[in-house]
Design a protein around this motif. Structure first.
Motif, mmCIF file in Angstrom:
data_model
loop_
_atom_site.group_PDB
_atom_site.id
_atom_site.type_symbol
_atom_site.label_atom_id
_atom_site.label_comp_id
_atom_site.label_asym_id
_atom_site.label_seq_id
_atom_site.Cartn_x
_atom_site.Cartn_y
_atom_site.Cartn_z
ATOM 1 N N GLY A 7 0.390 -1.357 0.043
ATOM 2 C CA GLY A 7 0.238 -0.005 -0.221
ATOM 3 C C GLY A 7 0.896 1.331 -0.419
ATOM 4 O O GLY A 7 0.429 2.439 1.153
ATOM 5 N N ASN A 34 2.008 4.735 -0.732
ATOM 6 C CA ASN A 34 1.571 6.190 -1.310
ATOM 7 C C ASN A 34 2.118 6.645 -1.065
ATOM 8 O O ASN A 34 1.568 7.105 0.642
ATOM 9 C CB ASN A 34 0.262 6.046 -1.474
ATOM 10 N N PHE A 35 3.351 7.921 -1.354
ATOM 11 C CA PHE A 35 4.113 9.314 -0.323
ATOM 12 C C PHE A 35 3.533 9.824 -0.332
ATOM 13 O O PHE A 35 3.143 10.363 -1.590
ATOM 14 C CB PHE A 35 5.195 8.078 -1.016
ATOM 15 N N LEU A 36 3.287 10.494 0.485
ATOM 16 C CA LEU A 36 2.435 11.855 0.657
ATOM 17 C C LEU A 36 3.864 12.642 0.071
ATOM 18 O O LEU A 36 4.863 12.880 -0.419
ATOM 19 C CB LEU A 36 2.572 12.236 1.446
ATOM 20 N N ILE A 55 2.935 4.417 12.038
ATOM 21 C CA ILE A 55 3.123 3.727 11.016
ATOM 22 C C ILE A 55 3.392 3.349 9.571
ATOM 23 O O ILE A 55 2.384 4.108 8.970
ATOM 24 C CB ILE A 55 1.437 3.032 11.197
ATOM 25 N N GLY A 56 5.131 2.999 9.275
ATOM 26 C CA GLY A 56 4.485 2.661 7.835
ATOM 27 C C GLY A 56 5.373 4.802 7.297
ATOM 28 O O GLY A 56 4.379 4.845 6.772
ATOM 29 N N GLY A 76 7.601 4.856 4.571
ATOM 30 C CA GLY A 76 8.075 5.284 3.596
ATOM 31 C C GLY A 76 9.640 5.484 3.504
ATOM 32 O O GLY A 76 10.300 4.948 4.056
ATOM 33 N N THR A 104 9.207 10.611 4.959
ATOM 34 C CA THR A 104 8.806 12.410 4.498
ATOM 35 C C THR A 104 8.060 13.020 5.487
ATOM 36 O O THR A 104 8.386 14.118 6.522
ATOM 37 C CB THR A 104 7.269 12.686 3.458
ATOM 38 N N GLU A 153 8.184 0.298 9.651
ATOM 39 C CA GLU A 153 8.446 -0.199 8.569
ATOM 40 C C GLU A 153 8.236 -1.180 8.088
ATOM 41 O O GLU A 153 9.501 -2.085 8.398
ATOM 42 C CB GLU A 153 9.454 0.533 7.685
ATOM 43 N N ILE A 154 7.822 -1.930 7.175
ATOM 44 C CA ILE A 154 7.983 -3.504 6.662
ATOM 45 C C ILE A 154 8.050 -3.493 5.975
ATOM 46 O O ILE A 154 9.603 -4.651 6.039
ATOM 47 C CB ILE A 154 6.418 -3.680 6.406
ATOM 48 N N LEU A 169 12.949 0.272 2.511
ATOM 49 C CA LEU A 169 13.336 1.162 2.606
ATOM 50 C C LEU A 169 13.749 1.797 3.674
ATOM 51 O O LEU A 169 14.621 3.074 3.982
ATOM 52 C CB LEU A 169 11.406 1.531 3.025
ATOM 53 N N ASP A 198 6.524 -5.962 10.981
ATOM 54 C CA ASP A 198 5.467 -6.363 10.286
ATOM 55 C C ASP A 198 4.033 -5.137 11.612
ATOM 56 O O ASP A 198 4.290 -5.682 12.883
ATOM 57 C CB ASP A 198 4.438 -7.402 10.003
ATOM 58 N N VAL A 199 3.632 -3.771 11.282
ATOM 59 C CA VAL A 199 3.209 -3.083 12.895
ATOM 60 C C VAL A 199 2.105 -4.062 13.210
ATOM 61 O O VAL A 199 1.420 -4.532 14.947
ATOM 62 C CB VAL A 199 2.379 -2.047 12.768
ATOM 63 N N ASN A 225 0.115 7.906 8.228
ATOM 64 C CA ASN A 225 0.008 7.451 6.525
ATOM 65 C C ASN A 225 -0.868 6.453 6.188
ATOM 66 O O ASN A 225 0.267 5.562 5.978
ATOM 67 C CB ASN A 225 0.522 8.478 5.685
ATOM 68 N N LEU A 226 -1.958 5.657 6.518
ATOM 69 C CA LEU A 226 -2.004 4.015 6.487
ATOM 70 C C LEU A 226 -1.942 3.199 5.176
ATOM 71 O O LEU A 226 -2.158 4.030 3.679
ATOM 72 C CB LEU A 226 -3.186 3.517 7.127
ATOM 73 N N TYR A 255 -4.724 -1.040 2.354
ATOM 74 C CA TYR A 255 -5.094 -2.948 2.224
ATOM 75 C C TYR A 255 -5.631 -3.280 3.871
ATOM 76 O O TYR A 255 -6.194 -4.359 4.293
ATOM 77 C CB TYR A 255 -4.274 -3.704 1.441
HETATM 78 N N1 SAM Z 1 4.473 7.933 5.373
HETATM 79 C C1 SAM Z 1 4.265 7.595 4.375
HETATM 80 C C2 SAM Z 1 3.717 8.713 3.607
HETATM 81 O O1 SAM Z 1 3.279 9.305 3.699
HETATM 82 O O2 SAM Z 1 4.696 8.904 2.756
HETATM 83 C C3 SAM Z 1 3.891 6.405 3.220
HETATM 84 C C4 SAM Z 1 2.321 6.290 3.816
HETATM 85 S S1 SAM Z 1 2.104 4.452 2.968
HETATM 86 C C5 SAM Z 1 0.864 4.757 2.551
HETATM 87 C C6 SAM Z 1 2.440 3.406 3.507
HETATM 88 C C7 SAM Z 1 3.512 2.793 4.622
HETATM 89 O O3 SAM Z 1 3.439 1.487 5.599
HETATM 90 C C8 SAM Z 1 4.452 2.271 3.462
HETATM 91 O O4 SAM Z 1 6.029 2.397 3.454
HETATM 92 C C9 SAM Z 1 4.167 0.788 3.336
HETATM 93 O O5 SAM Z 1 5.990 -0.047 3.226
HETATM 94 C C10 SAM Z 1 4.129 0.542 5.236
HETATM 95 N N2 SAM Z 1 3.590 -0.794 5.264
HETATM 96 C C11 SAM Z 1 2.929 -1.305 4.754
HETATM 97 N N3 SAM Z 1 2.498 -2.781 6.126
HETATM 98 C C12 SAM Z 1 2.886 -2.475 6.925
HETATM 99 C C13 SAM Z 1 2.659 -2.889 8.396
HETATM 100 N N4 SAM Z 1 2.218 -4.352 8.015
HETATM 101 N N5 SAM Z 1 3.723 -3.048 8.679
HETATM 102 C C14 SAM Z 1 3.725 -1.340 8.713
HETATM 103 N N6 SAM Z 1 4.783 -0.387 7.810
HETATM 104 C C15 SAM Z 1 4.120 -1.054 6.903
#
Ligand code: SAM
Length: 287
Positions: free
Chosen positions: A26, A28-30, A54-55, A57, A60, A76-77, A81, A101-102, A125-126, A129
């Motif tokens: 999932g 999508n970076f801001l 959480i995540g 990326g 940012t 970060e999973i 990254l 994995d969170v 920024n979750l 999925y």
């Molecule tokens: N925070 C960043 C931003 O705003 O640009 C990235 C947001 S992106 C929507 C979601 C992030 O969550 C990604 O970096 C992805 O790899 C990470 N991610 C996905 N599933 C995860 C999980 N189960 N545990 C931890 N991080 C996870």
């Protein structure tokens, strides 16, 4: 390190590391500084706070969080990254990145270790999925929490905020409203992200209730009633609940309790408020 909220800086980092977006995570970076500022101000972060992101990326939002908070733990999973985060966050001494994995982390223990068991704030920024499992895990894990400020799919944000009588009302609305006060603080269009998601997004702040707004003898039992009623949304509550084998309820018993509550025997679950589900649950537990 340059502000990654500016699109050209994000593109430069992605190119430098030859980063490939993983749809399954999932990603999508801001890339919009005003949205980032809006999230940080909505989360009401101070130097007293420990923030769980959480995540992160490429880091940012983490950069903004590190400036505002006392400390940040970013989970970060995606292992690809991690070297990028080492570079983009190198200026900050108050950030810890965990490659995990969170959903597999013991968040309660993390809050104990990193914040002495004091309430934390979650900002993210979750990954869309797993939005619902992440939110439910945060509430149910017993981690001490002040608030959760998150970017989610717009439709999911709306589901968390609505009450009975709307098509979006369901188990998620009731669960979120039992634990917290939801407020949508911004709508965010797809062009604020790279790559662009196919859906609109919204930032929602969930402020944890000090005490739940209803008194229930057994919250887990109430949630099993709620799940059973919305699993069979088009059935009457009496049919829906008596059809759920795990509850062991007869149709007559449900009808009797509904009537004692002054409700029609043909009412559907989607018409009940949280208060009414709490009362139904408490009454069904009384022999
Ligand atoms: N925070 C960043 C931003 O705003 O640009 C990235 C947001 S992106 C929507 C979601 C992030 O969550 C990604 O970096 C992805 O790899 C990470 N991610 C996905 N599933 C995860 C999980 N189960 N545990 C931890 N991080 C996870």
């Amino acid at each position: 390190m340059a502000n990654l909220g500016i699109p050209r800086n994000t593109i430069e980092v992605l190119q430098k590391y030859n980063f490939n977006f993983q749809k399954k995570f999932g990603q999508n970076f801001l890339i919009d500084t005003s949205v980032l500022e809006r999230i940080i101000s909505a989360a009401q972060i101070t130097k007293e706070d420990m923030v769980l992101e959480i995540g992160p990326g490429i880091g940012t939002m983490t950069q903004y969080l590190a400036e505002a908070a006392g400390s940040v733990v970013a989970v970060e999973i995606d292992k690809n990254l991690i070297p990028i985060l080492e570079e983009t966050l190198s200026a900050y001494t108050n950030v810890t990145v965990i490659n995990e994995d969170v959903l597999k982390l013991d968040l309660r223990q993390l809050a104990e270790e990193k914040n002495g068991g004091k309430p934390i704030k979650v900002v993210a920024n979750l990954p869309y999925y797993i939005t619902t499992p992440i939110i439910m895990n945060l509430f149910e894990s017993g981690v001490p929490l002040n608030s959760i400020t998150i970017m989610v799919q717009k439709e999911v944000a709306e589901r968390m905020q609505v009450g009975p009588g709307t098509k979006d009302y369901g188990a998620l609305s009731l669960a979120v409203q039992y634990y917290a006060k939801p407020e949508i603080v911004a709508n965010v269009p797809p062009n604020c992200f790279i790559p662009r998601p196919s859906v609109g997004s919204a930032v929602i702040r969930l402020t944890r209730h000090e005490k739940p707004p209803v008194e229930v003898k057994d919250a887990q039992y109430m949630f099993s009633l709620i799940r059973a009623s919305f699993n069979q949304r088009r059935k009457t509550l009496a049919n829906g609940l008596s059809n759920a084998p795990e509850l062991g309820l007869s149709r007559d018993r449900v009808t009797e309790v509904l009537e004692n509550m002054g409700l029609s025997a043909t009412i559907r679950g989607e018409a009940l408020t949280l208060e009414q589900f709490a009362e139904l649950s408490n009454r069904l537990l009384t022999k």
